[in-house]
Design an enzyme around this catalytic site. Sequence first.
Site, PDB file in Angstrom:
ATOM      1  N   HIS A 134     -21.715 -74.111  58.811  1.00 51.43           N
ATOM      2  CA  HIS A 134     -21.077 -75.140  57.966  1.00 51.43           C
ATOM      3  C   HIS A 134     -19.557 -75.117  58.096  1.00 51.43           C
ATOM      4  O   HIS A 134     -18.879 -75.877  57.408  1.00 51.43           O
ATOM      5  CB  HIS A 134     -21.452 -74.945  56.491  1.00 51.43           C
ATOM      6  CG  HIS A 134     -22.923 -75.024  56.224  1.00 51.43           C
ATOM      7  ND1 HIS A 134     -23.708 -76.072  56.673  1.00 51.43           N
ATOM      8  CD2 HIS A 134     -23.765 -74.175  55.566  1.00 51.43           C
ATOM      9  CE1 HIS A 134     -24.973 -75.859  56.289  1.00 51.43           C
ATOM     10  NE2 HIS A 134     -25.031 -74.714  55.630  1.00 51.43           N
TER      11      HIS A 134
HETATM   12 ZN   LIG Z   1     -29.085 -72.286  55.429  1.00 57.56          ZN
END
Ligand SMILES: [Zn+2]
Length: 302
Positions: free
Chosen positions: A119
Site C-alpha cells: 500500500h
Molecule cells: Zn492485506
Amino acid sequence: MRCFYSDTFVLPLPEGHRFPMAKYSGLRRRLLDEGIVSAADLHEAPRAGWDDLHLVHTVEYTTAVAEGTLSREAQRRIGFPWSAQMVERARRSVGATIAASAAALQHGCAANLAGGTHHAFADRGEGYCVFNDVAVAARVLQRDHGVRQAAIVDCDVHQGNGTAAIFAGDPSVFTLSLHGARNYPFRKEASDLDVELEDGTADEPYLARLAHSLEETLNRQRPEVIFYLAGADPYEGDRLGRLKLTMAGLQQRDELVLGRCRAAGLPVVITMSGGYAHDVNAIVTIHANTIRAAQLCNASAS
Ligand SMILES: [Zn+2]
C-alpha cells in the site's frame, strides 16, 4: 532456502493496536521448531540504502520519514505513530526483500519473513506500509542484476494499490492483484491485471481464478523473476479479509504459484504481506506453510 528476517527490529505500538507484530518472531520460531528452515538459512535483514529507496520513493517523502516530520495525517494514513524504530524496521524490511531477490536469482527461491508492503506509494505510505519493498527490490534487480522484466503476483486480500500506481505505464514490471472487491482500499488503482473477488469467495473459485490469471500474466509478459505476496488474509478466519479460503486452500494457492514458477524456470521472491486472524498462531501457520511449500518445490526441482 534463504530467509531474511527483521523481527528483531520491533515497532513500538500503543496498547490494543491491531497490527499483529507478534506474528513475525512467531514465524521465525515456528520455522526453526518444525525444521522447515535451518538456522544457517536465516539471515538478519540488511538495511536498505536511501539510494535504493529513491529508485521508487520521492526524496521529499523519505526525508519526512527519516527526520520524523511526517504530518499527523500522514502518520494516521500509515497507521503507525512515527518513531526511530519505525524507520529502522521499514528500512530492514525493504532490505530483506532486496537480499531475498538477489538470493532468488542465484538459488531459485528466497523469502522475506515480512514485507509485501504494497500500500506504499512513491510519495506516501498507508495501510501499515511505509515503503514498498517489492517495488524497490524490482528496481534494484533492474539496476544491479540485469533483470529487464519482472512480474508481481499479489495474493494479499487487499489490492496492491501502491504497487499498481508505482508501475502504471511501465511495461517492464507486470502487476497482478487478486483481492476482495469490497476490501480496503476502497478507491482501487489499476494494476495490469486485477481480479476482483466477491465476498465469501471459497477455495475452488479462488484457485481457478488464480490459475487463469497466472497464465495470463506469463503470456502477456515474459518475466525473468516473480515476486509473490503470500498474504495470510484471504483466510476465512481473518478479521479484515472478506474471502473464505481455508488453510488447505491457501496451501494449494502457494503450491499453484510456486509450482507454476518452477515449471517455467522462474526465480521467486516470497514476501509475507498481511494477516489479521484473531489467532496469531493461525497466521503463523499459514505463513510457515508458504515457506514449507517453497522448500518442497525447491527440493523437487533439484
Ligand atoms: Zn492485506
